[in-house]
Design a protein around this motif. Structure first.
Motif, PDB file in Angstrom:
ATOM      1  N   GLY A 192      -0.354   1.930   3.011  1.00 22.59           N
ATOM      2  CA  GLY A 192       0.607   0.869   2.710  1.00 22.59           C
ATOM      3  C   GLY A 192       0.603  -0.331   3.639  1.00 22.59           C
ATOM      4  N   ILE A 193       0.565  -0.092   4.931  1.00 26.92           N
ATOM      5  CA  ILE A 193       0.675  -1.193   5.902  1.00 26.92           C
ATOM      6  C   ILE A 193      -0.482  -2.173   5.672  1.00 26.92           C
ATOM      7  CG2 ILE A 193       0.590  -1.742   8.377  1.00 26.92           C
ATOM      8  CD1 ILE A 193       2.967  -0.024   8.144  1.00 26.92           C
ATOM      9  N   ALA A 194      -0.202  -3.446   5.869  1.00 23.66           N
ATOM     10  CA  ALA A 194      -1.222  -4.477   5.621  1.00 23.66           C
ATOM     11  C   ALA A 194      -2.515  -4.167   6.377  1.00 23.66           C
ATOM     12  CB  ALA A 194      -0.678  -5.837   6.047  1.00 23.66           C
ATOM     13  N   ALA A 195      -3.638  -4.389   5.705  1.00 23.45           N
ATOM     14  CA  ALA A 195      -4.953  -3.994   6.233  1.00 23.45           C
ATOM     15  C   ALA A 195      -5.264  -4.656   7.574  1.00 23.45           C
ATOM     16  CB  ALA A 195      -6.029  -4.355   5.210  1.00 23.45           C
ATOM     17  N   ALA A 270      -2.363   0.102  -1.820  1.00 27.81           N
ATOM     18  CA  ALA A 270      -3.020   1.396  -1.533  1.00 27.81           C
ATOM     19  C   ALA A 270      -4.498   1.318  -1.918  1.00 27.81           C
ATOM     20  CB  ALA A 270      -2.321   2.520  -2.295  1.00 27.81           C
ATOM     21  N   GLN A 271      -4.767   0.712  -3.067  1.00 23.78           N
ATOM     22  CA  GLN A 271      -6.166   0.574  -3.511  1.00 23.78           C
ATOM     23  C   GLN A 271      -6.933  -0.326  -2.536  1.00 23.78           C
ATOM     24  OE1 GLN A 271      -6.530  -1.530  -7.214  1.00 23.78           O
ATOM     25  NE2 GLN A 271      -8.744  -1.309  -7.255  1.00 23.78           N
ATOM     26  N   THR A 439       8.350   2.179  10.203  1.00 22.52           N
ATOM     27  CA  THR A 439       7.547   3.257  10.772  1.00 22.52           C
ATOM     28  C   THR A 439       8.256   3.876  11.977  1.00 22.52           C
ATOM     29  OG1 THR A 439       5.620   1.992  10.107  1.00 22.52           O
ATOM     30  CG2 THR A 439       5.246   3.800  11.646  1.00 22.52           C
ATOM     31  N   VAL A 440       8.720   3.018  12.887  1.00 28.45           N
ATOM     32  CA  VAL A 440       9.318   3.512  14.131  1.00 28.45           C
ATOM     33  C   VAL A 440      10.572   4.354  13.853  1.00 28.45           C
ATOM     34  CG1 VAL A 440      10.636   1.367  14.536  1.00 28.45           C
ATOM     35  CG2 VAL A 440       9.977   2.799  16.476  1.00 28.45           C
TER      36      VAL A 440
END
Ligand SMILES: Cc1cc2nc3c(=O)[nH]c(=O)nc-3n(C[C@H](O)[C@H](O)[C@H](O)COP(=O)(O)OP(=O)(O)OC[C@H]3O[C@@H](n4cnc5c(N)ncnc54)[C@H](O)[C@@H]3O)c2cc1C
Ligand code: SF4
Length: 460
Positions: A192-195, A270-271, A439-440
């Motif tokens: 999910g997190i930006a690439a 995700a892809q 996330t944290v």
């Protein structure tokens, strides 16, 4: 075609322009490489020297995982970089990811007292990255497990919450089994997190580091509700921790949502994250993103970085209502993304079976709630991304067709110790409403739940 009109617009008569390979290999490489350069030693020492090492440091309070920030920065200042990393990882085993993805501008760095005098905080996130990268490069295991307890805990979901819980329990001598529906562990760190925040194999390398402690068995491709049942986990394990995040997305509730070219932003990201060669990804020339959070910013910026020419985020309220921070909004704009506020989608216009434009209605606040003004406009679009929030799907929590756990606001209800309404079943991360969906926060939830499970098991 953005002129306000009381009438519904009609779809443009041009074929959708969606294509792969809009950029050169060098452009893809630059666009999806690491967005931040790591600090060099001299820079880290200068940054560390700016810390006042405050007693009762407000930054510690502001970090959801309570990292001893002045403590680790002092270690960097004295060139004990490995020690600094251990201080970070003791509180936050995902310290490497968090250094890269935390919105520090609303967390630790906002609380830094340097802001008052100089308008610029200590660069806490970058220093955290400097320390954790150093330890990862050494390839050493900094922790040692306690003596085996013989207790086994099932963890459903191998994202930040699940793995943080598993790691803490393993450290305490328990055995854990992490079940995840996907093929890889890591949750949204991987999918999910930006690439450009977590480039290359960072997420998998970090998962490897976490599993390296021992005592954590991974069962991937195993979905609760499909391959495993909650009743079986409760029978076979001493305790269960649920950390399944969100598996569903909100609907737009606008006519035409089913048209080709209308995509769920999270699924597309995700892809994108799983595609090594970004030039193979199809992207529209004109992209419209609907939403106002992290996901909207990330899909808009990544669309731009895949070569989309014209990307517009449309949000139904004003800039201050967006859950994306000011920093993220500015980041989107510096990447060439336009943000349009106070408009909501009314219908998607088609050319054949494909989306061709989105018709919006302007909005305003009337008597405290959001209302349409009746004025409409349309934006042409080859692709439309829905980024209007994710939801927890409760179906996997069913036994005999009935959800067996208490829910609250569509998520799993937990007490202050992350215990659910079912004995020996705990939950944390995005699937509970414990704070911000970051996330944290998920890491902290996993850590707290592990402590609660350990206390419970000690009493039995
Ligand atoms: C596009 C996007 C960008 C984001 N960017 C940021 C950011 O920059 N900074 C930040 O702090 N936060 C960001 N977030 C939020 C952050 O990623 C989440 O808050 C965090 O990942 C939550 O962790 P989690 O462990 O609760 O859930 P997840 O990371 O979602 O992990 C849940 C895991 O459970 C598994 N699972 C789901 N259902 C089942 C089932 N039935 N059976 C077994 N396994 C199952 C999933 O496969 C997944 O691995 C972003 C979120 C999104 C969607
Ligand atoms: S984990 Fe995040 S909030 Fe906490 S100190 Fe590190 S960067 Fe700041």
């Amino acid at each position: 075609m953005s002129k306000p009109s009381a009438e519904a617009a009609s779809a443009p008569d041009t074929a959708p322009d969606i294509a792969p390979g809009r950029l050169t290999p060098a452009e893809y490489h630059a666009n999806f490489g690491d967005i931040e350069s790591p600090l060099q030693r001299a820079e880290a020492l200068i940054d560390a020297s700016r810390c006042y090492f405050c007693h009762d440091a407000p930054c510690i309070e502001a970090c959801p995982t309570g990292i001893d920030i002045p403590g680790f920065i002092r270690k960097i200042a004295t060139d004990n970089v490995k020690g600094a990393a251990v201080t970070i990882l003791e509180q936050n085993i995902f310290g490497g990811t968090c250094a890269r993805v935390c919105p520090t501008e609303i967390l630790c760095e906002r609380a830094c007292v340097r802001n008052a005098g100089e308008g610029r905080p200590v660069n806490i996130g970058a220093l955290q990255r400097y320390a954790t990268d150093h330890l990862f490069a050494l390839g050493v295991e900094p922790f040692q497990r306690a003596a085996p307890t013989g207790r086994r805990i099932a963890i459903v979901g191998g994202g930040p919450a699940g793995l943080a819980c598993a790691h803490r329990l393993a450290l305490l001598g328990h055995e854990t089994v992490v079940f995840d529906a996907r093929e890889k562990l890591g949750g949204l760190n991987e999918y999910g997190i930006a690439a450009y925040k977590l480039p290359e194999d960072f997420a998998q390398n970090e998962v490897g580091f976490i599993l390296g402690l021992g005592g954590i068995a991974a069962r991937t491709g195993q979905a609760l509700g499909r391959d495993i049942a909650l009743a079986d986990l409760r029978r076979d394990f001493d305790a269960v921790f649920l950390a399944m995040g969100f598996a569903g997305v909100n609907a737009l509730a606008a006519e035409g949502e089913e048209l080709a070219g209308v995509e769920d932003a999270v699924a597309y990201i995700a892809q994108l994250r799983q595609t090594a060669d970004k030039s193979t990804l199809h992207i529209g020339r004109r992209v419209v993103v609907i939403g106002g959070g992290n996901t909207a910013i990330d899909i808009a910026v990544q669309s731009k970085r895949l070569g989309a020419e014209d990307v517009t985020i449309v949000y139904r309220r004003g800039p201050s209502h967006m859950s994306a921070t000011d920093h993220e909004q500015a980041f989107a704009q510096t990447n060439g993304v336009k943000i349009k506020h106070w408009a909501r989608p009314r219908r998607l216009l088609a050319r054949g079976h494909h989306v061709a434009a989105v018709e919006f209605e302007y909005t305003r606040i009337e008597e405290g709630s959001l209302a349409g003004t009746g004025e409409r406009f349309a934006l042409e679009a080859d692709m439309v991304f829905k980024a209007i929030g994710q939801i927890m799907l409760p179906d996997p929590l069913s036994e005999d067709g009935r959800v067996v756990l208490e829910l609250k606001d569509g998520r799993i209800a937990v007490d202050a110790h992350h215990a659910t309404s079912l004995p020996r079943v705990y939950a944390g991360g995005d699937c509970v409403a414990s704070g911000q969906d970051l996330t944290v926060q998920a890491v902290e939830d996993g850590k707290r739940a592990a402590a609660a499970i350990d206390r419970y098991l000690a009493k039995r």
